[in-house]
Design a protein around this motif. Structure first.
Motif, PDB file in Angstrom:
ATOM      1  N   TRP A 176      89.199 102.255  18.214  1.00  0.00           N
ATOM      2  CA  TRP A 176      90.319 101.866  17.370  1.00  0.00           C
ATOM      3  C   TRP A 176      89.964 102.119  15.905  1.00  0.00           C
ATOM      4  CZ3 TRP A 176      94.982 101.355  19.146  1.00  0.00           C
ATOM      5  CH2 TRP A 176      95.990 100.734  18.397  1.00  0.00           C
ATOM      6  N   HIS A 177      90.909 101.958  15.008  1.00  0.00           N
ATOM      7  CA  HIS A 177      90.654 102.206  13.599  1.00  0.00           C
ATOM      8  C   HIS A 177      91.538 101.292  12.761  1.00  0.00           C
ATOM      9  CE1 HIS A 177      94.468 104.362  12.921  1.00  0.00           C
ATOM     10  NE2 HIS A 177      94.355 104.643  14.204  1.00  0.00           N
ATOM     11  N   ALA A 178      91.248 101.220  11.459  1.00  0.00           N
ATOM     12  CA  ALA A 178      91.923 100.259  10.585  1.00  0.00           C
ATOM     13  C   ALA A 178      93.168 100.807   9.914  1.00  0.00           C
ATOM     14  CB  ALA A 178      90.949  99.784   9.511  1.00  0.00           C
ATOM     15  N   LEU A 179      93.570 102.029  10.244  1.00  0.00           N
ATOM     16  CA  LEU A 179      94.697 102.662   9.565  1.00  0.00           C
ATOM     17  C   LEU A 179      95.956 102.720  10.418  1.00  0.00           C
ATOM     18  CD1 LEU A 179      92.763 105.645   7.930  1.00  0.00           C
ATOM     19  CD2 LEU A 179      93.169 103.353   7.012  1.00  0.00           C
ATOM     20  N   GLN A 180      96.012 101.910  11.468  1.00  0.00           N
ATOM     21  CA  GLN A 180      97.147 101.922  12.392  1.00  0.00           C
ATOM     22  C   GLN A 180      98.175 100.861  12.046  1.00  0.00           C
ATOM     23  OE1 GLN A 180      97.336 104.250  14.783  1.00  0.00           O
ATOM     24  NE2 GLN A 180      99.172 103.578  15.848  1.00  0.00           N
ATOM     25  N   GLY A 181      97.697  99.674  11.623  1.00  0.00           N
ATOM     26  CA  GLY A 181      98.598  98.558  11.364  1.00  0.00           C
ATOM     27  C   GLY A 181      97.840  97.256  11.461  1.00  0.00           C
ATOM     28  N   PHE A 182      98.424  96.244  12.121  1.00  0.00           N
ATOM     29  CA  PHE A 182      97.754  94.946  12.201  1.00  0.00           C
ATOM     30  C   PHE A 182      98.231  94.195  13.439  1.00  0.00           C
ATOM     31  CE2 PHE A 182     101.679  94.282   9.900  1.00  0.00           C
ATOM     32  CZ  PHE A 182     102.158  93.074  10.371  1.00  0.00           C
ATOM     33  N   TRP A 183      97.412  93.220  13.860  1.00  0.00           N
ATOM     34  CA  TRP A 183      97.745  92.366  14.992  1.00  0.00           C
ATOM     35  C   TRP A 183      98.533  91.149  14.516  1.00  0.00           C
ATOM     36  CZ3 TRP A 183      97.176  93.656  19.957  1.00  0.00           C
ATOM     37  CH2 TRP A 183      96.259  94.657  20.286  1.00  0.00           C
ATOM     38  N   ALA A 184      99.564  90.783  15.257  1.00  0.00           N
ATOM     39  CA  ALA A 184     100.302  89.542  15.067  1.00  0.00           C
ATOM     40  C   ALA A 184     100.262  88.830  16.418  1.00  0.00           C
ATOM     41  CB  ALA A 184     101.732  89.806  14.620  1.00  0.00           C
ATOM     42  N   SER A 185      99.217  88.048  16.621  1.00  0.00           N
ATOM     43  CA  SER A 185      98.922  87.455  17.924  1.00  0.00           C
ATOM     44  C   SER A 185      98.687  88.582  18.935  1.00  0.00           C
ATOM     45  CB  SER A 185     100.047  86.518  18.367  1.00  0.00           C
ATOM     46  OG  SER A 185      99.675  85.838  19.547  1.00  0.00           O
ATOM     47  N   LYS A 186      99.428  88.637  20.034  1.00  0.00           N
ATOM     48  CA  LYS A 186      99.226  89.677  21.041  1.00  0.00           C
ATOM     49  C   LYS A 186     100.048  90.942  20.766  1.00  0.00           C
ATOM     50  CE  LYS A 186      98.108  86.420  24.748  1.00  0.00           C
ATOM     51  NZ  LYS A 186      98.445  85.954  26.132  1.00  0.00           N
ATOM     52  N   LEU A 187     100.862  90.896  19.731  1.00  0.00           N
ATOM     53  CA  LEU A 187     101.678  92.044  19.349  1.00  0.00           C
ATOM     54  C   LEU A 187     100.960  92.858  18.283  1.00  0.00           C
ATOM     55  CD1 LEU A 187     104.471  93.571  19.278  1.00  0.00           C
ATOM     56  CD2 LEU A 187     105.087  91.982  17.423  1.00  0.00           C
ATOM     57  N   PHE A 188     100.914  94.188  18.461  1.00  0.00           N
ATOM     58  CA  PHE A 188     100.373  95.039  17.410  1.00  0.00           C
ATOM     59  C   PHE A 188     101.537  95.657  16.654  1.00  0.00           C
ATOM     60  CE2 PHE A 188      98.554  98.600  15.210  1.00  0.00           C
ATOM     61  CZ  PHE A 188      97.339  98.069  14.761  1.00  0.00           C
ATOM     62  N   VAL A 189     101.455  95.609  15.327  1.00  0.00           N
ATOM     63  CA  VAL A 189     102.483  96.188  14.469  1.00  0.00           C
ATOM     64  C   VAL A 189     101.940  97.493  13.889  1.00  0.00           C
ATOM     65  CG1 VAL A 189     103.939  95.883  12.442  1.00  0.00           C
ATOM     66  CG2 VAL A 189     103.419  93.918  13.921  1.00  0.00           C
ATOM     67  N   THR A 190     102.516  98.607  14.311  1.00  0.00           N
ATOM     68  CA  THR A 190     102.173  99.914  13.756  1.00  0.00           C
ATOM     69  C   THR A 190     103.088 100.187  12.573  1.00  0.00           C
ATOM     70  OG1 THR A 190     101.383 100.833  15.856  1.00  0.00           O
ATOM     71  CG2 THR A 190     102.130 102.398  14.191  1.00  0.00           C
ATOM     72  N   ILE A 191     102.483 100.550  11.451  1.00  0.00           N
ATOM     73  CA  ILE A 191     103.270 100.846  10.253  1.00  0.00           C
ATOM     74  C   ILE A 191     103.434 102.349  10.146  1.00  0.00           C
ATOM     75  CG2 ILE A 191     103.407 100.655   7.751  1.00  0.00           C
ATOM     76  CD1 ILE A 191     101.793  98.097   7.956  1.00  0.00           C
ATOM     77  N   GLY A 192     104.635 102.823  10.477  1.00  0.00           N
ATOM     78  CA  GLY A 192     104.928 104.252  10.395  1.00  0.00           C
ATOM     79  C   GLY A 192     104.374 105.026  11.561  1.00  0.00           C
ATOM     80  N   SER A 193     105.037 106.100  11.932  1.00  0.00           N
ATOM     81  CA  SER A 193     104.540 106.960  13.008  1.00  0.00           C
ATOM     82  C   SER A 193     104.453 108.413  12.564  1.00  0.00           C
ATOM     83  CB  SER A 193     105.453 106.870  14.239  1.00  0.00           C
ATOM     84  OG  SER A 193     106.771 107.265  13.908  1.00  0.00           O
ATOM     85  N   LYS A 194     104.909 108.698  11.338  1.00  0.00           N
ATOM     86  CA  LYS A 194     104.856 110.059  10.822  1.00  0.00           C
ATOM     87  C   LYS A 194     103.596 110.236   9.976  1.00  0.00           C
ATOM     88  CE  LYS A 194     109.879 110.582  10.672  1.00  0.00           C
ATOM     89  NZ  LYS A 194     111.051 110.871   9.814  1.00  0.00           N
ATOM     90  N   GLY A 195     103.281 111.476   9.667  1.00  0.00           N
ATOM     91  CA  GLY A 195     102.092 111.746   8.864  1.00  0.00           C
ATOM     92  C   GLY A 195     100.851 111.772   9.729  1.00  0.00           C
ATOM     93  N   GLU A 196      99.831 112.474   9.272  1.00  0.00           N
ATOM     94  CA  GLU A 196      98.576 112.589  10.019  1.00  0.00           C
ATOM     95  C   GLU A 196      97.691 111.377   9.779  1.00  0.00           C
ATOM     96  OE1 GLU A 196      98.273 117.446   9.438  1.00  0.00           O
ATOM     97  OE2 GLU A 196      96.932 116.106   8.331  1.00  0.00           O
ATOM     98  N   LEU A 197      96.913 111.034  10.786  1.00  0.00           N
ATOM     99  CA  LEU A 197      95.858 110.041  10.617  1.00  0.00           C
ATOM    100  C   LEU A 197      94.587 110.766  10.160  1.00  0.00           C
ATOM    101  CD1 LEU A 197      96.278 107.702  13.710  1.00  0.00           C
ATOM    102  CD2 LEU A 197      96.289 106.986  11.309  1.00  0.00           C
ATOM    103  N   PRO A 198      93.944 110.303   9.106  1.00  0.00           N
ATOM    104  CA  PRO A 198      92.722 110.957   8.631  1.00  0.00           C
ATOM    105  C   PRO A 198      91.498 110.534   9.444  1.00  0.00           C
ATOM    106  CG  PRO A 198      93.218 109.110   7.209  1.00  0.00           C
ATOM    107  CD  PRO A 198      94.349 109.189   8.220  1.00  0.00           C
ATOM    108  N   LEU A 199      91.531 110.848  10.736  1.00  0.00           N
ATOM    109  CA  LEU A 199      90.431 110.452  11.607  1.00  0.00           C
ATOM    110  C   LEU A 199      89.283 111.448  11.508  1.00  0.00           C
ATOM    111  CD1 LEU A 199      92.283 109.321  14.877  1.00  0.00           C
ATOM    112  CD2 LEU A 199      91.621 107.955  12.871  1.00  0.00           C
ATOM    113  N   ALA A 200      88.071 110.935  11.714  1.00  0.00           N
ATOM    114  CA  ALA A 200      86.874 111.776  11.729  1.00  0.00           C
ATOM    115  C   ALA A 200      85.964 111.240  12.828  1.00  0.00           C
ATOM    116  CB  ALA A 200      86.165 111.739  10.375  1.00  0.00           C
ATOM    117  N   HIS A 201      85.906 111.957  13.951  1.00  0.00           N
ATOM    118  CA  HIS A 201      85.062 111.497  15.054  1.00  0.00           C
ATOM    119  C   HIS A 201      83.605 111.455  14.606  1.00  0.00           C
ATOM    120  CE1 HIS A 201      83.005 111.414  18.941  1.00  0.00           C
ATOM    121  NE2 HIS A 201      84.127 110.887  19.415  1.00  0.00           N
ATOM    122  N   VAL A 202      82.892 110.427  15.034  1.00  0.00           N
ATOM    123  CA  VAL A 202      81.521 110.221  14.564  1.00  0.00           C
ATOM    124  C   VAL A 202      80.634 111.432  14.823  1.00  0.00           C
ATOM    125  CG1 VAL A 202      80.786 109.072  16.713  1.00  0.00           C
ATOM    126  CG2 VAL A 202      79.588 108.584  14.548  1.00  0.00           C
TER     127      VAL A 202
END
Length: 327
Positions: free
Chosen positions: A184-210
Motif C-alpha cells: 500500500w502507499h500514502a498517496l491513495q487517500g485515507f481510512w474512515a473506520s473500515k471504509l477507505f476514501v480514495t481522493i481522485g482516480s485520474k492522474g498517475e500515481l508516482p510509484l517507485a517499486h523498491v
C-alpha cells in the motif's frame, strides 16, 4: 570483485534492496546500519557489516576509515516520519556525517532524496512534474517553515550537498516506494473506520517499486557523472488510483469498502475549511492535499536516458510479485 559500494540504512526497506542489487552484480558491499546486521548477510562473504550511529561524534572518521579508494556510497539512511526532532537527527545530522566523508574521501555519492521536495503549489491539476519543477521554499532555512517536516528535511538535506563544490554525485528523487511487505502507499487517500476514501482516480500515481529504485541507485553508484546529477525515479508503468485499487483488491482482497471522491470536490472542501485548516489533518490542508493527491504526470525520461533500464514487469505483474515476496 569490483567497486565496493557502501550503503547506509542497509537494513531498511530500500537499503536491503540496494544490498541485494549490488550483490546481484557481484559487487562487494559495506552495509552500514545503526542496529545489528541482517542474519542472511552472514552467509555472504561479499557483505561486510559496519554497525555505526551516523549521528555519533566520531562517525565520519569511522566510516571514512572503512572506505577503500574508489568506493561508492549510497546514502539511504533517514527518518521516514514527520517527527521534527528525529528528522533533525536521523536525516540532517546523519547527512552531515556523510557530507564530511564525501568531502574528505571523495567517494561517488548517491543521495536518496524524495519527490516531496517539489513545490506542487507551482503546478496545476493535469500538469507534469519533472526535475525542473521548482522546489518547496524554506523562508528561514528551517523545518518550521516547510510545507511539512519531512519535505523540509529532504529539501535541507539536498541543499547541504548541492552547495558543495563537488563532482560525481547523484541525487535520486523517488516517488512512493512500494514492494514486498509494503504493497500500500500514502498517496491513495485515507481510512474512515473500515471504509477507505480514495481522493481522485485520474492522474498517475508516482510509484517507485523498491527493486526499481535499488537498481537505479546501484547503477548510479557505478556510473560517473559531471557535477551533481538529479533524477526523478518513477516506475515506467504508473497506474491511476482506480487501477491501483483494482489491482490491490485482486491480489490482497482489500480494501473491501471504498468511496472515491473527485480531487476537485475535495479541493473545494479544503478551500472552504481554510480558516480552520491548521487544526485539521493533513489532507484537509490545501498544500498537503496538492502535494499528495493532485492529479499529475510523472515521466521518468531523464532517468532512462541517464541510467537506462526498464521495469521488471507491468504494474499488475509487480503487484502480484509483492504478494509472492519477490521483485
Amino acid at each position: 570483485m569490483g567497486q565496493l559500494i557502501a550503503i547506509t540504512g542497509a537494513n531498511g526497506f530500500l537499503g536491503r534492496a540496494c544490498v541485494a542489487e549490488a550483490r546481484r552484480h557481484g559487487l562487494p558491499v559495506l552495509a552500514v546500519t545503526r542496529s545489528a546486521p541482517l542474519p542472511e548477510w552472514s552467509k555472504d562473504p561479499g557483505i561486510t557489516h559496519l554497525q555505526l550511529d551516523l549521528t555519533a561524534p566520531d562517525a565520519a572518521t569511522t566510516l571514512a576509515n572503512a572506505l577503500p579508494e574508489d568506493a561508492a556510497l549510497i546514502h539511504a539512511a533517514a527518518h521516514m516520519g514527520d517527527d521534527p526532532a528525529r528528522l533533525a537527527r536521523d536525516t540532517l545530522t546523519a547527512s552531515e556525517t556523510i557530507f564530511d566523508v564525501w568531502t574528505t574521501r571523495d567517494p561517488r555519492l548517491v543521495l536518496i532524496s524524495s519527490l516531496s521536495v517539489y513545490d506542487t503549489d507551482r503546478l496545476a491539476p493535469g500538469g507534469t512534474m519533472t526535475e525542473s519543477t521548482p522546489l518547496i521554499p524554506l523562508p528561514d532555512g528551517s523545518l518550521k517553515t516547510a510545507r511539512d517536516p519531512y519535505a523540509g528535511a529532504k529539501r535541507l538535506q539536498e541543499e547541504m550537498f548541492q552547495q558543495a563544490d563537488r563532482e560525481d554525485a547523484w541525487i535520486l528523487r523517488p516517488g512512493a516506494i512500494w514492494g514486498p511487505t509494503r504493497s500500500w502507499h500514502a498517496l491513495q487517500g485515507f481510512w474512515a473506520s473500515k471504509l477507505f476514501v480514495t481522493i481522485g482516480s485520474k492522474g498517475e500515481l508516482p510509484l517507485a517499486h523498491v527493486d526499481h529504485v535499488a537498481r537505479a541507485a546501484v547503477e548510479a553508484a557505478r556510473t560517473p557523472t559531471d557535477g551533481i546529477a538529479i533524477l526523478n525515479v518513477f516506475d515506467d508503468d504508473r497506474p491511476t488510483r482506480a487501477r491501483f485499487l483494482r489491482a490491490h483488491r485482486r491480489v490482497y482482497g482489500w480494501p473491501r469498502l471504498n468511496l472515491t471522491v473527485p480531487y476537485s470536490t475535495w479541493a473545494t472542501l479544503a478551500r472552504l475549511l481554510r480558516p480552520i485548516a491548521k487544526h485539521l489533518p493533513g489532507l484537509f490542508r490545501e498544500p498537503i492535499l496538492r502535494a499528495r493527491m493532485m492529479p499529475l504526470h510523472y515521466p521518468n525520461t531523464r532517468l532512462r536516458h541517464a541510467l537506462g533500464g526498464q521495469d521488471i514487469d507491468t504494474f499488475e505483474g509487480m503487484m502480484a510479485r509483492t504478494k509472492e515476496g519477490k521483485g
